[in-house]
Design an enzyme around this catalytic site. Sequence first.
Site, short mmCIF file in Angstrom:
data_model
loop_
_atom_site.label_atom_id
_atom_site.label_comp_id
_atom_site.label_asym_id
_atom_site.label_seq_id
_atom_site.Cartn_x
_atom_site.Cartn_y
_atom_site.Cartn_z
N LYS A 1 0.81 -1.22 0.00
CA LYS A 1 0.00 0.00 0.00
C LYS A 1 0.84 1.27 0.00
O LYS A 1 0.31 2.35 -0.30
CB LYS A 1 -0.99 0.00 1.17
CG LYS A 1 -2.02 -1.12 1.05
CD LYS A 1 -3.35 -0.81 1.68
CE LYS A 1 -4.37 -1.87 1.27
NZ LYS A 1 -5.60 -1.86 1.98
N LYS B 1 -7.18 -11.74 -6.90
CA LYS B 1 -8.36 -12.00 -6.06
C LYS B 1 -9.47 -10.98 -6.32
O LYS B 1 -9.19 -9.83 -6.69
CB LYS B 1 -7.98 -12.02 -4.58
CG LYS B 1 -7.67 -10.67 -3.98
CD LYS B 1 -7.72 -10.72 -2.46
CE LYS B 1 -7.85 -9.30 -1.92
NZ LYS B 1 -8.38 -9.17 -0.61
N LYS C 1 -12.55 -5.35 -3.49
CA LYS C 1 -13.44 -4.19 -3.38
C LYS C 1 -12.92 -3.02 -4.17
O LYS C 1 -13.68 -2.20 -4.65
CB LYS C 1 -13.45 -3.71 -1.92
CG LYS C 1 -14.24 -4.53 -0.97
CD LYS C 1 -14.04 -3.93 0.41
CE LYS C 1 -14.61 -4.85 1.46
NZ LYS C 1 -14.15 -4.50 2.80
P1 ATP Z 1 -9.65 -5.28 -1.01
O1 ATP Z 1 -10.36 -6.20 -1.93
O2 ATP Z 1 -9.87 -3.86 -1.36
O3 ATP Z 1 -8.21 -5.67 -0.81
P2 ATP Z 1 -10.93 -6.82 0.88
O4 ATP Z 1 -12.02 -7.19 -0.03
O5 ATP Z 1 -9.83 -7.79 1.18
O6 ATP Z 1 -10.32 -5.48 0.40
P3 ATP Z 1 -11.43 -6.65 3.71
O7 ATP Z 1 -12.40 -5.86 4.50
O8 ATP Z 1 -10.01 -6.43 3.97
O9 ATP Z 1 -11.65 -6.34 2.20
O10 ATP Z 1 -11.77 -8.19 3.81
C1 ATP Z 1 -12.82 -8.77 4.51
C2 ATP Z 1 -12.65 -10.26 4.55
O11 ATP Z 1 -12.91 -10.85 3.26
C3 ATP Z 1 -11.24 -10.73 4.91
O12 ATP Z 1 -11.29 -11.83 5.80
C4 ATP Z 1 -10.63 -11.12 3.58
O13 ATP Z 1 -9.59 -12.02 3.71
C5 ATP Z 1 -11.83 -11.69 2.87
N1 ATP Z 1 -11.69 -11.62 1.40
C6 ATP Z 1 -11.46 -10.51 0.69
N2 ATP Z 1 -11.39 -10.77 -0.63
C7 ATP Z 1 -11.58 -12.11 -0.75
C8 ATP Z 1 -11.62 -13.02 -1.86
N3 ATP Z 1 -11.47 -12.58 -3.10
N4 ATP Z 1 -11.84 -14.32 -1.63
C9 ATP Z 1 -12.01 -14.76 -0.37
N5 ATP Z 1 -11.99 -13.97 0.73
C10 ATP Z 1 -11.77 -12.67 0.56
#
Ligand code: ATP
Length: 328
Positions: A111, A192, A195
């Site tokens: 980041k 992955k 968001k």
């Molecule tokens: P960003 O996508 O912007 O990096 P994020 O989607 O990881 O953010 P968080 O709030 O950090 O958002 O994650 C919430 C939970 O969802 C965490 O436990 C994270 O590991 C899980 N998670 C996020 N993306 C995925 C994915 N593509 N597949 C499975 N689990 C996920």
Amino acid sequence: MKRVFSGVQPTGNIHLGNYLGALKQFVELQDDNECIYCIVDMHAITVPQDPKTLREHTLDVAALYLAVGIDPKKSIVFVQSDVSGHAELSWVLTCNSYTGELSRMTQFKDKSKNKESAPTGLFTYPILMAADILLYDTDVVPVGNDQKQHIEICRDLATRINNKYEKTFVIPDGRFLKEGARIMALDDPTKKMSKSAENIHSRISLLDEPSKIKKSIMKATTDSEGIIRFDVENKPGISNLLNIYSVLADKSVEKLEAQYAGKGYGDFKKDLVEVTVEALAPIKARYEEIRHSDELMDILKEGAQRADAIAQKTMARVKKNFGLGLGR
Ligand code: ATP
Ligand code: LTN
């Protein structure tokens, strides 16, 4: 009963990856454990936020927590900044951490890459996360694999302090998702689902309209072989879609491969659209019902009170063991 704690950042666009990777586990865990689920708004401000949007997103995530099935009668649901212990404990932990160990965190490195200077909060993010966990004497932390390093530093901090002072903290264990359960981006299945990705068709958000879901799935990247077969290495796109289909429809990947033998990607995708729309419809309906209700506010207020009662006990122990305050 084990104490479970986890948190999600209120950064909008809660997607299928968050749901299948995190929220679904949260729901499953609440039957046999004492669960505490937090919306970590103080983590969100480690990067710039618009205040109005931040609050909306906080309530969005809270409503989604409930909409996916987190039951406030079983679990505590609250907003991080409503319990002051998180910030208090975070400082105590900061004073027992080293800049070297924080510099090694891959999330910070990612980041802050190519930036002239990075916000200090981004650097100390893992400490606030450790405070979240340790404040509640947590045994188990369900999170995605990307959080492994953060869980490790939390355990290191707790062990270090327990060895140096009186035993103060419970050492938590991470409960990580199986590698295969990671949901990948629809437009690029080597990344992955996220968001923050710019392309809205890279993800399916839990509140997407059926027409948007259709468009995203029909556009999803596959391959030119035309055979519906699970093979992450050579066919990451179709494997990701099979994975999503499998969890949403509760059917094994093998069964799906058999069901779609001899059929094309078009047929498969059309059915996946239906399965996805159907799986998300009740979540969306419950979300709409509760999002602007007094019920949601009451649940969060009560959740914060219950969380605060636990947090205060931990902080009293921390202050005693560290010689902070008047000691009474
Ligand atoms: P960003 O996508 O912007 O990096 P994020 O989607 O990881 O953010 P968080 O709030 O950090 O958002 O994650 C919430 C939970 O969802 C965490 O436990 C994270 O590991 C899980 N998670 C996020 N993306 C995925 C994915 N593509 N597949 C499975 N689990 C996920
Ligand atoms: N860093 C986590 C969110 C998070 C969290 C926590 C998860 C903040 N505090 C405490 C578990 C326990 C993430 O980005 N998924």
